[in-house]
Design a protein around this motif. Sequence first.
Motif, short mmCIF file in Angstrom:
data_model
loop_
_atom_site.label_atom_id
_atom_site.label_comp_id
_atom_site.label_asym_id
_atom_site.label_seq_id
_atom_site.Cartn_x
_atom_site.Cartn_y
_atom_site.Cartn_z
N ARG A 78 0.85 -1.19 0.00
CA ARG A 78 0.00 0.00 0.00
C ARG A 78 0.88 1.24 0.00
N LYS B 264 4.16 2.75 5.24
CA LYS B 264 5.04 1.84 4.50
C LYS B 264 6.37 2.49 4.11
N TYR C 13 7.74 -11.06 -6.26
CA TYR C 13 8.31 -11.85 -5.16
C TYR C 13 9.27 -12.91 -5.72
#
Length: 475
Positions: free
Chosen positions: A288, A293, A359
């Motif tokens: 987000r 963050k 990832y």
Amino acid sequence: MKIGFCSSEVFPFSKTGGLADVCGALPAALEEEGQEVKIFTPLYKGIKPQEMNSRFGRSVIGKNIEVFFIRNDEYFSRDYLYGTPQGDYPDNLERFSFFARRVLEVIKEIGFRPHIMHCHDWQTGLIPVYLRYIFNKDAFYQGIGTIFTIHNLAYQGIFPADKFGILGLPQEFFSIDGLEFYGKINLLKGALLESDILTTVSPTYAREIQTSEFGCGLEGVLSKRKDVLFGVLNGLDYNIWDPQADPLIYSNYGPQNIEKKGKNKVSLQKDCGLKIDKDIFLLGFVGRLAEQKGIDLLAEIIPPLLEKLKAQIVILGTGDQKYHQILEELLSRYKSDKIFGKQIAIYLTFDETLAHRIYAGADSFLMPSRFEPCGLGQMISLKYATLPIVHRTGGLADTVVDVSQDIEKGNGFVFTDVSSRAFLECIERAQGVFSDKATWSLIQKRVINLSFSWRDSARNYIRLYNRCLGSLKNA
Ligand code: ADP
């Protein structure tokens, strides 16, 4: 043991964030450990229960976990869970006080007398309060233990004082020792005061929220209750996050063939229009775009990251317009780097497939969060042998060990100061290790075998349920 599990979000029925993932996965893990769990959640628009009457819907998940959907079409059959992009629904107090009351009525209607009510976040904050002060007059409810889990202290359920009458509580509850908080109603505060046991989603966050830096104004209440406040780390759902079986990534790989991760890197570079080169350090970010963050830190380090370290970066996220703008500006500035090929790709959207590919394809995953109750990204990236670079806070501090600190257990790179300088230094250090291929792959082999299982979390919660019942017996 019988557990009533109460949450405003449960995956796969409703979701705005990590709360839903926890409340979808933990009941199943508790069931695996022999517990009887029933879940209570609102019936939002679009949910199709297996059975339905005018008061609630009912479905079964896991082996035999009943999910009861509390029904009030006027309150819950809306396009969003808590509010539109323009802001929160103005009647959220009415909606979630109704929900709390109905959950307690429904457990009696269906003849389910739980040993423990396990409630999550402010939307269920009134359940422990109502149980203790309203429902406890009925013998059916006496002796039910309450556990309340904080998933993010920044969200508290705060409402104007003149709405207090809606709650049906005596006026004296609107005081400093009750739900009053700087002249307003605070539902989370009610839960923190009235639940038998409090938990949050990592041990470090449990300590941090007792300080003024992270306590969001509730540090005093939390410090007073520190003897019953525990941190239980979330697990990760390895049915979804497993590079050996993940259908969304370019090429599957696992502990036996980590080298195939390289194919994911090359494909990611290609899809993102980056220069294809296995030796360039490729960083990923998925999350987000919120102050929490550390997006400002990320934006600040991009110029030196590209110009000095000659690294590449892929960013995926949505959130505050302010950060969208900053990132768009950076993208246009570095779009046509002729010398090093394109080094940066930014996607300001929500994209499950791309998230999986980042990832899998990145060498390192960035999480410069200012605070992080638990965090999923670092756990996911470890499973994908993508070494995390994180700020030492909350759940990140509990899951990532710096390789320079512990060569045996090190699984990533950690920086302590919240500054772009410390963040960049940490990335530079990671790049140094990356260029030593033998050491890097040794660490990758170690991290891909790490496991943050829901079974361990479930066992910790069961210990707390037992502790709660024990202390009620002795009371
Ligand atoms: P939080 O719950 O505070 O948002 P977590 O790290 O606990 O943060 O979980 C975030 C989850 O959402 C991760 O699984 C991450 O991959 C996913 N996610 C966040 N933003 C996006 C996006 N733009 N596209 C796809 N997945 C995303």
